[in-house]
Each structure stands twice: as C-alpha cells, then as structure tokens.
Scaffold this motif. Sequence first.
Motif, PDB file in Angstrom:
ATOM      1  N   LEU A 106      -5.160   4.743   7.264  1.00  0.00           N
ATOM      2  CA  LEU A 106      -4.214   4.608   6.418  1.00  0.00           C
ATOM      3  C   LEU A 106      -3.804   3.184   5.865  1.00  0.00           C
ATOM      4  N   LEU A 107      -4.039   2.260   6.594  1.00  0.00           N
ATOM      5  CA  LEU A 107      -3.880   0.683   5.988  1.00  0.00           C
ATOM      6  C   LEU A 107      -4.934   0.434   4.986  1.00  0.00           C
ATOM      7  N   ALA A 108      -6.152   1.148   4.790  1.00  0.00           N
ATOM      8  CA  ALA A 108      -7.017   0.977   3.899  1.00  0.00           C
ATOM      9  C   ALA A 108      -6.594   1.710   2.594  1.00  0.00           C
ATOM     10  N   LEU A 109      -6.147   2.926   2.759  1.00  0.00           N
ATOM     11  CA  LEU A 109      -5.652   3.750   1.593  1.00  0.00           C
ATOM     12  C   LEU A 109      -4.145   3.090   0.823  1.00  0.00           C
ATOM     13  N   GLY A 110      -3.502   2.549   1.671  1.00  0.00           N
ATOM     14  CA  GLY A 110      -2.177   1.759   1.226  1.00  0.00           C
ATOM     15  C   GLY A 110      -2.598   0.753   0.593  1.00  0.00           C
ATOM     16  N   VAL A 111      -3.427  -0.314   1.224  1.00  0.00           N
ATOM     17  CA  VAL A 111      -3.786  -1.510   0.635  1.00  0.00           C
ATOM     18  C   VAL A 111      -4.499  -1.497  -0.679  1.00  0.00           C
ATOM     19  N   GLY A 112      -5.360  -0.390  -0.767  1.00  0.00           N
ATOM     20  CA  GLY A 112      -6.359  -0.012  -1.873  1.00  0.00           C
ATOM     21  C   GLY A 112      -5.355   0.302  -2.848  1.00  0.00           C
ATOM     22  N   LEU A 113      -4.405   1.083  -2.858  1.00  0.00           N
ATOM     23  CA  LEU A 113      -3.773   1.594  -3.925  1.00  0.00           C
ATOM     24  C   LEU A 113      -2.879   0.641  -4.431  1.00  0.00           C
ATOM     25  N   LEU A 114      -2.060  -0.266  -3.610  1.00  0.00           N
ATOM     26  CA  LEU A 114      -1.320  -1.228  -4.018  1.00  0.00           C
ATOM     27  C   LEU A 114      -2.033  -2.305  -4.721  1.00  0.00           C
ATOM     28  N   LEU A 115      -3.296  -2.717  -4.370  1.00  0.00           N
ATOM     29  CA  LEU A 115      -4.193  -3.669  -5.051  1.00  0.00           C
ATOM     30  C   LEU A 115      -4.513  -3.102  -6.432  1.00  0.00           C
ATOM     31  N   ALA A 141      -2.578  -4.169  -9.707  1.00  0.00           N
ATOM     32  CA  ALA A 141      -2.901  -5.570 -10.026  1.00  0.00           C
ATOM     33  C   ALA A 141      -2.999  -5.603 -11.201  1.00  0.00           C
ATOM     34  N   GLY A 142      -3.657  -4.624 -11.930  1.00  0.00           N
ATOM     35  CA  GLY A 142      -3.773  -4.702 -13.508  1.00  0.00           C
ATOM     36  C   GLY A 142      -2.798  -3.879 -14.273  1.00  0.00           C
ATOM     37  N   ALA A 143      -1.756  -3.492 -13.516  1.00  0.00           N
ATOM     38  CA  ALA A 143      -0.832  -2.719 -14.413  1.00  0.00           C
ATOM     39  C   ALA A 143      -0.048  -3.608 -15.468  1.00  0.00           C
ATOM     40  N   LYS A 144       0.418  -2.903 -16.604  1.00  0.00           N
ATOM     41  CA  LYS A 144       0.905  -3.521 -17.600  1.00  0.00           C
ATOM     42  C   LYS A 144       2.193  -3.315 -17.909  1.00  0.00           C
ATOM     43  N   ASP A 145       2.832  -2.336 -17.009  1.00  0.00           N
ATOM     44  CA  ASP A 145       4.237  -1.912 -17.307  1.00  0.00           C
ATOM     45  C   ASP A 145       4.589  -1.261 -16.146  1.00  0.00           C
ATOM     46  N   ALA A 146       5.869  -1.049 -15.758  1.00  0.00           N
ATOM     47  CA  ALA A 146       6.354  -0.363 -14.817  1.00  0.00           C
ATOM     48  C   ALA A 146       6.799   1.275 -15.177  1.00  0.00           C
ATOM     49  N   SER A 147       5.821   1.896 -15.489  1.00  0.00           N
ATOM     50  CA  SER A 147       6.074   3.386 -16.013  1.00  0.00           C
ATOM     51  C   SER A 147       6.269   4.098 -14.610  1.00  0.00           C
ATOM     52  N   GLU A 148       6.711   5.234 -14.861  1.00  0.00           N
ATOM     53  CA  GLU A 148       7.259   6.177 -13.923  1.00  0.00           C
ATOM     54  C   GLU A 148       5.815   6.544 -12.936  1.00  0.00           C
ATOM     55  N   GLU A 149       4.829   6.573 -13.559  1.00  0.00           N
ATOM     56  CA  GLU A 149       3.610   7.038 -12.896  1.00  0.00           C
ATOM     57  C   GLU A 149       2.987   5.681 -12.051  1.00  0.00           C
ATOM     58  N   ASN A 150       3.242   4.461 -12.566  1.00  0.00           N
ATOM     59  CA  ASN A 150       2.870   3.287 -11.773  1.00  0.00           C
ATOM     60  C   ASN A 150       3.987   3.026 -10.458  1.00  0.00           C
ATOM     61  N   LEU A 151       5.207   3.305 -10.887  1.00  0.00           N
ATOM     62  CA  LEU A 151       6.392   3.329  -9.778  1.00  0.00           C
ATOM     63  C   LEU A 151       6.129   4.399  -8.657  1.00  0.00           C
ATOM     64  N   GLN A 152       5.685   5.565  -8.988  1.00  0.00           N
ATOM     65  CA  GLN A 152       5.214   6.194  -7.863  1.00  0.00           C
ATOM     66  C   GLN A 152       4.096   6.066  -7.163  1.00  0.00           C
ATOM     67  N   SER A 153       3.380   5.565  -7.847  1.00  0.00           N
ATOM     68  CA  SER A 153       2.109   5.061  -7.144  1.00  0.00           C
ATOM     69  C   SER A 153       2.284   3.815  -5.945  1.00  0.00           C
ATOM     70  N   ALA A 154       3.285   2.935  -6.728  1.00  0.00           N
ATOM     71  CA  ALA A 154       3.666   1.684  -5.762  1.00  0.00           C
ATOM     72  C   ALA A 154       4.392   2.246  -4.547  1.00  0.00           C
ATOM     73  N   MET A 155       5.376   3.307  -4.741  1.00  0.00           N
ATOM     74  CA  MET A 155       6.107   3.521  -3.646  1.00  0.00           C
ATOM     75  C   MET A 155       5.142   4.341  -2.529  1.00  0.00           C
ATOM     76  N   GLY A 203       1.918   3.807  -2.003  1.00  0.00           N
ATOM     77  CA  GLY A 203       1.221   2.798  -1.516  1.00  0.00           C
ATOM     78  C   GLY A 203       2.131   2.097  -0.443  1.00  0.00           C
ATOM     79  N   CYS A 204       3.245   1.694  -0.651  1.00  0.00           N
ATOM     80  CA  CYS A 204       4.202   1.277   0.326  1.00  0.00           C
ATOM     81  C   CYS A 204       4.563   1.923   1.368  1.00  0.00           C
ATOM     82  N   ALA A 205       4.628   3.274   1.252  1.00  0.00           N
ATOM     83  CA  ALA A 205       4.885   4.231   2.212  1.00  0.00           C
ATOM     84  C   ALA A 205       3.545   4.409   3.192  1.00  0.00           C
ATOM     85  N   LEU A 206       2.589   4.193   2.744  1.00  0.00           N
ATOM     86  CA  LEU A 206       1.383   4.455   3.498  1.00  0.00           C
ATOM     87  C   LEU A 206       0.918   3.131   4.231  1.00  0.00           C
ATOM     88  N   LEU A 207       1.628   1.988   3.544  1.00  0.00           N
ATOM     89  CA  LEU A 207       1.180   0.833   4.284  1.00  0.00           C
ATOM     90  C   LEU A 207       2.401   0.824   5.568  1.00  0.00           C
TER      91      LEU A 207
END
Length: 857
Positions: free
Chosen positions: A427-436, A439-453, A455-459
């Motif tokens: 779970l830690l590897a999945l969460g950290v990998g998703l959050l990392l 790193a190249g995201a250019k905006d706070a789109s809804e898709e990126n925000l969902q991925s961030a949330m 990833g944080c939940a997995l972490l």
Amino acid sequence: MLRTALRNVLAHKARLLMTVLAVTLGVAFVTGTLVFADSSTAAHRAAVSKNYADIAVSVAPKGPPPGAAGSSGPAPGEHATVLDDALARTLAGLPGVAAVRPSADGPATLNASDGSPLRTGRIWAHRAAAYVPGPDGTDGRHPLTEGRAPRTGDEIAVDSGTAADGGFRIGDRITLAVDGPTMTKRLVGIVTTEDTRVTAGGTLTLFDRTTAQQLFASPGRYTSIDVSAVPGTDEAELARRVAAVLPADRAEATTGTALATQQTVLVDTITRGKEKLSLVFAGVALFIGSFLIVNTFTMLVARRTREIALLRAIGATRRQVVRSLLWEAVLVGLAASALGFLLGLGIASVLPELLGTAQEELPRGPLVIGPLPAAAALAVGVGVTVLAAWLPSRKAARIAPVEAMRTAELPPTATASRVRGAAGALLLALGVGLLLSLAGAKDASEENLQSAMFGCALLVVAVIVLAPLLAVPVIGLSGLLTGRLGIAGRLARRNALRDPRRTAATASALMVSTALVAGLAVIGHSTGRALDRQAAAGLSADYVISTHTSTTGIDPAAVQRVADAPGVRTATAVSDSTLFIGGGVRHISGVDPAATASVMKLDFVSGSLKDLGPGRIAVSRTLARENGVSTGGSVNARIGGPGQDLTPYTVVGVYEDNPTAQDALGLRGEVQRSGFDPGSVQRVLVRADGGATKDRLRTATGNNPLLKVQDRDELVHEAAGSLSTLLTLTYGLLALGGVIAVLGIMNTLAVSVSDRTREIGVLRAIGMDRAGIRRMIRLESLTVAAFGTLLGLATGLFGAWTVGALTNGALKDYSMALPWGTLLLLCLVSLTTGTVAAALPARRAAGLSPLEAVAEL
C-alpha cells in the motif's frame, strides 16, 4: 446467550458507559459532519436561488447588451421602458391569469450602524425592491413585523435579519448604495421574507414604488412582471398568450419552469465544489470515528478472553460465544446510534458559528436532515460496532479454553506480522508511487485532484497498517528521553510497547487528524507566500480601492476625493472589462500609461507601455503564448460584451503574468467605453506616504458600502479565499478529531490500568508512591500521543510536498514553505491531548489500594 449478553452489558456499568460514549462520539462525528455538509450545501443553493413556485410566466425586457454599440448610457434600466402599468393591466386581463405582480428590483448594499459594510461576503445576495401593496394595502411577499411601509424617497424598510445584524432600529438613518454614490435613508419598517437568497445570508431593502423605479428602471416602469396562473392553466399555453401581447423586440416571456431549470444548472455549477468538499470531510469523519469504535471493541473483547474461555469450558460453542458478543454489540450500537444522532444534530447546528468568520461567513439556513445521515448513524453505530466486535470475537473463540485461561494477551504470530508488513509495504509503494507521479502535473484538474486524494488515502492506510511494526523502533527511540525521567519513564515506554497493535490503533485517530491539518497547513502557507510574492511583484500601490463586482463603478467624485486625501501620494484609476480573444474570455485593465509605473510592477519580456493607445494593447506572457502573438504582432479581439465585431489590435508589449494588470492592458478611455458600466472605473490604486490609513480612505469614498479598501495582506487573503475556507473547515475537523483521539487514549489507558491492576499493586507495595504511578500513566499516554503525532507529521508533510506540484502548476512562484508556528502549535495541541486523556486513568491507577490490587485475580 442473549441473557448472557444482557447481563454482560449491565454487569460492568463503567465499561458500558465508556463503550457507549465511544460509539456515540463516533456516530456524532459522522452524522454531524454529514448534516452540516447537507445543510451548508442547501444554504449555498438557497443563497443564489430565487423561488419560482408561484410564478407561471415572467416577463423581462429585451435591450442591447451592456457595452454594445448603440446601447444607452449608464441609466440602469433605460431599455426597460416597455414594462409599465398599462402592460401590467393588459396581462392581468388575459385568460388564465390569476394575478400580476410588477417588480422594480436590483442590488443595494448597506452599512451597519457602526459604519462598516454589512454582509460583504454575500454581496451578490443584497436584494432591493419596491414595496408593492395589494388590494388590502399590504405586500404579501414582505409582511411587516414592525413599523410601516416606506412612502417617500427618504424612507426604506429592511428584513428582520438585516436589522438584527446591522444593529438597526426604527427611525435610524442608514447609509446605502445602489450603483454609485452613497445615500442616507430613514428606516421606517421591518419585514419578514421567504426569499432564500436573503435568509441564507443576504440583505433585503425595500423602497416605495416610485423610488425603486427611479433607481432600478425608469420613472413609471418596471424591471420585470411576474404572472401567476389560475389552477389548471397550462403554463406553456399561458406563456404563448403573454408573448402575443408583448412587443417582440422589446420584451420576452419565459415560463417559471424554464427559469427554474436555468437556475438549477447555474446553482449546480456554483455549489458543485462545496458538495464535493463536504463529502471529503464526511469521509474523513467516518474514517476517524470508525477507528475509535473498532479500537474500543477490539480491546474489550481481548480483555474478556478468559471470560470467553470459561464459557467455552462449560459447554458454549464458538458460534454461541460469537453470537453473544454480537448481540451485545447490537444493543450498545442501537443505543449509542440514537444518542450519537442527536448529538450530531447539535454539532451540525453550532459548526457554522464556530467555523464562520467575518471574512468567510458561512451561509445560513435550517438543518437539512436527509436519509444519508440517518443511514450513516446506523451504519457506524451498529454496523461498525458489530464488525468491530465480530473480528476479535471470532479470533478469541477459536483459541482453546485452557490456553486462553493462561493469559489475557494474545500476541500476533510471526506469520501475521509478515503479512501485515507485506500488505503495508504494498500500500505504501502504491500511494507513494501515485503521489510522485503528480510531480510533473501542470494544473489542478479534477483528474489530478482525484489522483492526489486517492494517493493520500493509500498513504494514510499504509501508515496505519504499518503502525504496529513502526511502534517498536519509534517508541524504543523515545526511551532515550523517557528513560531520563526515572523508573516511571522506563515503565511507561515498556507499557506502550506491551501491545504494539493496541498502541498503534490508539494513536491512529490522532495520526489521521495531524496528517490532514499538517498537510493542508503547509499547502496553505506555501500558497499564501506565493500569492504574496505575486502581489509584491505586481503591485507597487499600498492600497487598492475596488468595487465588489465588475457591474458597478466608482463614483468619479470619490476618485478625486481619494486623490486629495491626506497622506495620498498617487491615486490612479483603472477600468476593468472583458476581452474576447482567441475564442475565450479574458480580463483587460484600462490604465493611464504615464501613471502605471508608479502603482504597478510590470516586468516586460518585450516591448513597453509607451506606445499604448487606441487599437494597441499589451498582453501577459500566458495570453501571448496561447494566441501565438508577440510584440509588434496583431491579434483580433473585442473589448466588452457581444454585439460588436472583432477588431485587430496591435500588441505593443508582452509582460510576465501579473494579477494586478490581469491578462491584458489597454488605454483606459478605450476600455471605459466598452465596460459593463460605460465611462466608469472599477479600481483605484493608491500610493501613500505614511499618513494615509484605511479609515481615511474609506471616509474619502463616502463610506460607500459598494467599495473595498484593502491593503496588500487583505488582497492576498482574498486571493486565497477558497483555501482559507478549506483550512477553516480543516481546523474544525481537527477539533472534533481531537475529541475522538482523547476518548480513544482514555479507553486504552483505562483498559490498560484494569489489566495491570496487580502489577500496579506490586509497584505500590515495593515503594512507588501515587505520584510515581500517575507520572507513569501520563508518560505512557504522552508516548502514545507523540507516536501518533510523529507519524501524522511525517505523512502530512510528505503528502504536502508531493501534492504541492498541483499548486505549482497554477502558481509560478509556488514553493514548499513550512509554517513552523502552526506546526509547533499542532504538536503542542496533540501532545496536550495525550496529557488530558491520561488524567482520569492516572487518578484511578494512583487510587488503587496495594493489598487489594495484589490480591485481585
């Protein structure tokens, strides 16, 4: 076995009280958040919604759009001349029409009795209208509760909520503004209203009919006419009849259903973010509340291992033992769910007052109790409780009776530890990998925000799973500190490590709260610094005087008074409008090129403002890149609203993105001609020499409630408005999570003290005094709290570092900055939580009689 369950519930009243309290708080935490979320969303909807329930058809004027060629001057309703009493009488005579109500309405903003603008957070919900008496002499929409209706141009009435918040009484002189200079009117009446825009935090001002027509339409004319239908009349057919008597080029008829549908789409767009934010916090509440319940029942069942073994020894089957515990959990869960639901309603009712501020006032409205909070109360109170009892009871029931009677502790097997470690690492590897990966995201789109949330939940889940394994080395290191506190400190460390799973579960609620607040605090602080740097880079002025909306302008006389005010070195007016370019809509600022350098910091990539003039504009780097234009090039654009053709503009310069200059700069006279309010200005940038103050500048504007006088700090706060609201809600969530954590630690220590009764008796018998016992329990609690705080800080800071890439895409100057003061305060609050939670268990432990404790089985 049912009787056994009932007897177990009633036999240990203290344990029953703690268990019910744990479940009650968990349920209250979840249901309170859900009810608050639903109520807040409904209040936001109400604040921007008009009630069309009694309107079958609404007649509105047609006219050239503001700023279009051929449009009239600044008179707000000059194109509405067709809506008059004669048309109202014609509509009233149509078949199927029950009643006709003409309206002359618009916006009006008031100053409170202390001179400050009233409810500026709801500027778009400041309603003003004519008091329209019916045949009985009263206005059915605005029943009077005190005083009388306004009769002359010097009189007004307001709603009761506005009167209470503004500190108004009948006879007071009230300062207000509609779309320009301030006016002073005498309050003669107070009314009630069912307009949700007002009851949710707006204001209502009523004028006599003649004054309202002069302010919002033109003499003898109206801004709209609402038509109600006779029961049984088809709405669409009535709309056709109404349209048939209207001049097609001057007025239009729309059904109430169509207006309600249009409004629903608009309101959904405005409140969608609020609904999603509320659901996120409800999910966090469910997460934290469930931890407390699961941890409490896990400890209780583990503590009763010997009792379960005795039942097995006298003939009870595994299924009967498990069923007995489940019945006990159901009974406790049902009682606690009812109590928790009621407590949750209380929490939801006070949260708007606790979380609202003068700058971020939450909309008002009644509590909305839907099916989801009730279902959540049962799901958490009964479902989670039964699940929390079922898992450890099955495990305890599988143990042989003789083996269970030897000890009350059931240490995990090596296989279980390895499985836990492998699952946590995955779970830690999945969460950290998703959050990392963000790193190249250019905006706070809804898709990126969902991925961030996600990833944080997995972490967070990974850290929770690994917490029992991390407890041993982390708490072991703390022994370097607690060991210096004598035997009490060494015993506290050993007690915390006696059952790492219980210690980790106890610290988890505090860890989740700390991680959430630490992460958002870092992002908020970093964003604030970035906004501050942007403001510093783009603004030389010390103060900005501006309108609340682009639809209003600043009185030219007020601009001159500001320039002449003591302590003002420079006061430069700016006109704001829209720029249609490249298929999109941008913002353009109309400036005086000679004075701009003194109030704006412009960093030109190429070109300059010296050639700015008619047909010539300067654009930001982003706008230039998006439209493929550079200095000296030409771009087709249109300033102002639709109705005009695109015009070629020569680009005289490209500057770095600047929030003060906005997307483009044009000549002020040219922008003014095409603004929403032609000829007006929307901002005044003020350079001061030290003598000017906000109060002096507000006085120079005539204390106009339509205007904001802000320094740089207030501009930054306004720019971070959504983030400020999010942080406010987060701190409120931390407060509730802190209560959950306190009770969780109290339960853990209470069970621990009970399990170690004989041990404490031996310590007392060999010479440890009561102060030493209390110190040992407090240090154990502090160790658990420190463990949860450390994990929470590490998780929150890592999450903020990775998620910060989304903000970096939107804010060029964003870089991670730690709010040391906030983080230190967070640590102190978390550690204080552990100290407070230990008070009662430590007192109970110190009060044990040595001989009775040693003799207890």
